[in-house]
Design a protein around this motif. Structure first.
Motif, PDB file in Angstrom:
ATOM      1  N   ALA A  20       2.826  -4.443  -7.181  1.00 11.22           N
ATOM      2  CA  ALA A  20       2.718  -4.973  -5.824  1.00 11.22           C
ATOM      3  C   ALA A  20       3.771  -4.388  -4.897  1.00 11.22           C
ATOM      4  CB  ALA A  20       2.840  -6.492  -5.854  1.00 11.22           C
ATOM      5  N   GLN A  21       4.723  -3.640  -5.454  1.00 11.33           N
ATOM      6  CA  GLN A  21       5.793  -3.089  -4.633  1.00 11.33           C
ATOM      7  C   GLN A  21       5.312  -1.858  -3.869  1.00 11.33           C
ATOM      8  OE1 GLN A  21       8.660  -5.070  -4.640  1.00 11.33           O
ATOM      9  NE2 GLN A  21       7.122  -6.177  -5.784  1.00 11.33           N
ATOM     10  N   ALA A  22       6.015  -1.528  -2.806  1.00  8.68           N
ATOM     11  CA  ALA A  22       5.651  -0.374  -1.991  1.00  8.68           C
ATOM     12  C   ALA A  22       5.938   0.917  -2.755  1.00  8.68           C
ATOM     13  CB  ALA A  22       6.415  -0.404  -0.683  1.00  8.68           C
ATOM     14  N   ASP A  23       5.070   1.906  -2.549  1.00  6.59           N
ATOM     15  CA  ASP A  23       5.287   3.228  -3.130  1.00  6.59           C
ATOM     16  C   ASP A  23       6.250   4.053  -2.282  1.00  6.59           C
ATOM     17  OD1 ASP A  23       3.220   3.124  -5.338  1.00  6.59           O
ATOM     18  OD2 ASP A  23       1.941   2.739  -3.605  1.00  6.59           O
ATOM     19  N   GLN A  24       6.331   3.739  -0.987  1.00  4.53           N
ATOM     20  CA  GLN A  24       7.181   4.491  -0.068  1.00  4.53           C
ATOM     21  C   GLN A  24       7.738   3.541   0.980  1.00  4.53           C
ATOM     22  OE1 GLN A  24       5.275   6.897   2.904  1.00  4.53           O
ATOM     23  NE2 GLN A  24       6.854   8.477   2.868  1.00  4.53           N
ATOM     24  N   ALA A  72       4.297  -2.175  13.658  1.00  2.51           N
ATOM     25  CA  ALA A  72       4.974  -3.402  13.221  1.00  2.51           C
ATOM     26  C   ALA A  72       5.534  -3.224  11.822  1.00  2.51           C
ATOM     27  CB  ALA A  72       4.007  -4.587  13.251  1.00  2.51           C
ATOM     28  N   VAL A  73       6.619  -3.954  11.552  1.00  8.50           N
ATOM     29  CA  VAL A  73       7.197  -3.990  10.213  1.00  8.50           C
ATOM     30  C   VAL A  73       6.207  -4.654   9.255  1.00  8.50           C
ATOM     31  CG1 VAL A  73       9.059  -5.016   8.854  1.00  8.50           C
ATOM     32  CG2 VAL A  73       9.550  -4.022  11.097  1.00  8.50           C
ATOM     33  N   GLY A  74       6.122  -4.149   8.033  1.00 13.17           N
ATOM     34  CA  GLY A  74       5.224  -4.742   7.049  1.00 13.17           C
ATOM     35  C   GLY A  74       4.855  -3.735   5.982  1.00 13.17           C
ATOM     36  N   VAL A  75       3.953  -4.138   5.080  1.00 11.91           N
ATOM     37  CA  VAL A  75       3.463  -3.261   4.010  1.00 11.91           C
ATOM     38  C   VAL A  75       2.004  -2.942   4.285  1.00 11.91           C
ATOM     39  CG1 VAL A  75       3.070  -3.006   1.533  1.00 11.91           C
ATOM     40  CG2 VAL A  75       5.092  -4.228   2.345  1.00 11.91           C
ATOM     41  N   GLU A  91     -13.353   8.254  -7.166  1.00 10.94           N
ATOM     42  CA  GLU A  91     -12.617   6.999  -7.110  1.00 10.94           C
ATOM     43  C   GLU A  91     -11.659   7.057  -5.912  1.00 10.94           C
ATOM     44  OE1 GLU A  91     -13.229   4.615  -9.167  1.00 10.94           O
ATOM     45  OE2 GLU A  91     -13.923   5.488 -11.054  1.00 10.94           O
ATOM     46  N   THR A  92     -11.262   5.906  -5.395  1.00 12.56           N
ATOM     47  CA  THR A  92     -10.288   5.896  -4.303  1.00 12.56           C
ATOM     48  C   THR A  92      -8.868   5.981  -4.846  1.00 12.56           C
ATOM     49  OG1 THR A  92     -10.194   3.481  -4.272  1.00 12.56           O
ATOM     50  CG2 THR A  92     -11.778   4.543  -2.787  1.00 12.56           C
ATOM     51  N   GLU A  93      -7.997   6.562  -4.074  1.00 14.74           N
ATOM     52  CA  GLU A  93      -6.560   6.558  -4.335  1.00 14.74           C
ATOM     53  C   GLU A  93      -5.900   5.790  -3.198  1.00 14.74           C
ATOM     54  OE1 GLU A  93      -4.669   7.757  -6.753  1.00 14.74           O
ATOM     55  OE2 GLU A  93      -6.176   8.853  -7.926  1.00 14.74           O
ATOM     56  N   THR A  94      -4.970   4.880  -3.558  1.00  8.50           N
ATOM     57  CA  THR A  94      -4.293   4.057  -2.552  1.00  8.50           C
ATOM     58  C   THR A  94      -2.800   4.017  -2.824  1.00  8.50           C
ATOM     59  OG1 THR A  94      -6.227   2.647  -2.224  1.00  8.50           O
ATOM     60  CG2 THR A  94      -4.123   1.752  -1.514  1.00  8.50           C
ATOM     61  N   ILE A  95      -2.012   4.120  -1.763  1.00  5.73           N
ATOM     62  CA  ILE A  95      -0.580   3.860  -1.869  1.00  5.73           C
ATOM     63  C   ILE A  95      -0.194   2.796  -0.849  1.00  5.73           C
ATOM     64  CG2 ILE A  95       0.005   6.170  -2.698  1.00  5.73           C
ATOM     65  CD1 ILE A  95       1.095   6.766   0.125  1.00  5.73           C
ATOM     66  N   LYS A  96       0.897   2.091  -1.153  1.00  5.04           N
ATOM     67  CA  LYS A  96       1.437   1.082  -0.240  1.00  5.04           C
ATOM     68  C   LYS A  96       2.684   1.649   0.432  1.00  5.04           C
ATOM     69  CE  LYS A  96      -0.158  -2.991  -2.821  1.00  5.04           C
ATOM     70  NZ  LYS A  96      -1.040  -3.473  -1.761  1.00  5.04           N
ATOM     71  N   VAL A  97       2.731   1.518   1.748  1.00  8.51           N
ATOM     72  CA  VAL A  97       3.873   2.005   2.523  1.00  8.51           C
ATOM     73  C   VAL A  97       4.535   0.815   3.211  1.00  8.51           C
ATOM     74  CG1 VAL A  97       4.631   3.505   4.397  1.00  8.51           C
ATOM     75  CG2 VAL A  97       2.733   4.222   2.917  1.00  8.51           C
ATOM     76  N   GLU A  98       5.820   0.634   2.953  1.00  5.08           N
ATOM     77  CA  GLU A  98       6.572  -0.442   3.611  1.00  5.08           C
ATOM     78  C   GLU A  98       7.273   0.123   4.840  1.00  5.08           C
ATOM     79  OE1 GLU A  98       9.994  -3.858   2.803  1.00  5.08           O
ATOM     80  OE2 GLU A  98       9.648  -2.296   1.304  1.00  5.08           O
TER      81      GLU A  98
END
Length: 233
Positions: A20-24, A72-75, A91-98
């Motif tokens: 659940a943590q951000a990748d970047q 805005a600040v967020g993930v 397939e989809t590829e997803t990353i989370k950016v904070e």
């Protein structure tokens, strides 16, 4: 058996938490590029959570996008999938950016310094502060490490030497200013150390304090002791 179940449950919980943590992490107001390895004949479909950016990637079909994180600040999520020449999809590829808040900096402590005058030829003249005067700085927000630029002014606010850049500072750190001052007078000479600018790791400008007192510290240089009359024999 119950202990095994517990270990499995805890392990799953830790993996789930980590996922659940951000990748970047990036600083609000910065632009970053993202890509996947290009494959001949593929087209790519990108999506970015609109709450974090006003960048429109809906028309991009290549393997690279540029995103301005300015909302805005967020993930937020960046997602991509590929379509081949036969219209089959991957397939989809997803990353989370904070997106981190904009940053600011100030001198963190009332740590004005005092030092002895250097001797002729810039030979260190002693004193409790040693070869440099240290000042605590504190950064808030933005992506660390930070780069900071300071300058030294004399009593007439004339700059002494060139601006100095200190690289790789942590959120709480110190700046060491070399005590290369010569005071041939009979009274103290006061110099100012002033924060000029700073940037985050990803190039965002760091806000400086509105109050000069939070971005200025002083170094008081004591008069150089003199032996008068020379050595007699």
């Amino acid at each position: 058996m119950k202990r095994i179940y517990l270990i499995i449950a805890l392990t799953f919980g830790l993996v789930h938490f980590a996922s659940a943590q951000a990748d970047q992490q990036v600083t609000l107001g910065t632009t970053h590029n993202y890509n996947v390895t290009a494959v001949a004949g593929y087209t790519y479909t990108w999506t970015v959570d609109a709450a974090g950016t006003n960048t429109d990637v809906s028309a991009v079909t290549g393997n690279t996008i540029s995103v301005d994180w300015n909302q805005a600040v967020g993930v937020y999520n960046i997602t991509v999938y590929a379509t081949d020449a036969t219209n089959c999809i991957s397939e989809t590829e997803t990353i989370k950016v904070e997106v981190l808040g904009q940053s600011s900096v100030l001198f963190a402590a009332a740590d004005d310094a005092q030092t002895c005058s250097d001797l002729d030829g810039n030979i260190f003249g002693g004193g409790a502060s040693g070869g440099s005067s240290s000042f605590q700085v504190k950064f808030t927000g933005g992506l660390a490490p930070y780069d900071l630029v300071y300058r030294v002014l004399d009593a007439t606010d004339t700059q002494v030497g060139s601006d100095v850049t200190v690289n790789g500072l942590n959120a709480t750190d110190q700046v060491d200013v070399p005590n290369q001052f010569i005071n041939d007078g009979t009274t103290d000479a006061v110099y100012k150390v002033v924060i000029v600018s700073a940037t985050t790791k990803d190039g965002a400008a760091v806000a400086l304090p509105a109050d000069d007192a939070d971005k200025t510290r002083t170094i008081t240089v004591l008069p150089k002791p003199r032996i008068t009359g020379g050595i007699k024999f």
